[in-house]
Design an enzyme around this catalytic site. Sequence first.
Site, PDB file in Angstrom:
ATOM      1  N   GLU A  61       0.801  -1.226   0.000  1.00 58.42           N
ATOM      2  CA  GLU A  61       0.000   0.000   0.000  1.00 58.42           C
ATOM      3  C   GLU A  61       0.834   1.277   0.000  1.00 58.42           C
ATOM      4  OE1 GLU A  61      -2.593  -0.298   3.345  1.00 58.42           O
ATOM      5  OE2 GLU A  61      -3.651  -2.034   2.547  1.00 58.42           O
ATOM      6  N   THR A  62       2.151   1.149   0.187  1.00 61.45           N
ATOM      7  CA  THR A  62       3.004   2.338   0.273  1.00 61.45           C
ATOM      8  C   THR A  62       3.984   2.382  -0.895  1.00 61.45           C
ATOM      9  OG1 THR A  62       4.743   1.257   1.555  1.00 61.45           O
ATOM     10  CG2 THR A  62       2.873   2.193   2.799  1.00 61.45           C
ATOM     11  N   HIS A  73       7.094   1.993  -0.657  1.00 62.42           N
ATOM     12  CA  HIS A  73       8.248   1.167  -0.319  1.00 62.42           C
ATOM     13  C   HIS A  73       8.646   0.247  -1.480  1.00 62.42           C
ATOM     14  CE1 HIS A  73      11.029  -0.840   2.383  1.00 62.42           C
ATOM     15  NE2 HIS A  73      10.514  -2.008   2.025  1.00 62.42           N
TER      16      HIS A  73
END
EC number: 2.5.1.78
Length: 151
Positions: A78-79, A81
Amino acid sequence: MTESSFKLAIVVSQFNRAVTEKLLNGVLQRLTELDVQANQIKTVWVPGAVEIPLLAKRLAKSKHYQAIVCLGAVIRGETDHYNYVCQQVSFGCQQVALEYEVPIIFGVLTTTTKEQAFARAGGERGNKGADWADAAVSMIKLMKEIEITDE
């Protein structure tokens, strides 16, 4: 390949181990089919994908290995990263190959879902590990054919 004059290393990420173990099995199975012996292969596990380039560099620097296969599975979350990890690992592996002139086979899956990763690690898309084993052996042969001597 029947000659035993080469050694190769495999660096495997422990993160997403359910996927990376399958990739490793694909590499090892294909190397066995190519008559590469167990004593020609060194397998090293690292915590995550970001750690792959450092260990690949250490192995390349040792000059004991004619190719290094780097295995990992980076799955989008979700990020942001995911984007950073993918960029760092791919760039890091390429830098090692260019600096040490050792083939670094980039066997890091970068997928949107776990299902996509499993599909490429022995699922309906085959096992990419076998392809990466073929690439390693091919590059070892090519590097031997195109050796440069310092004069």
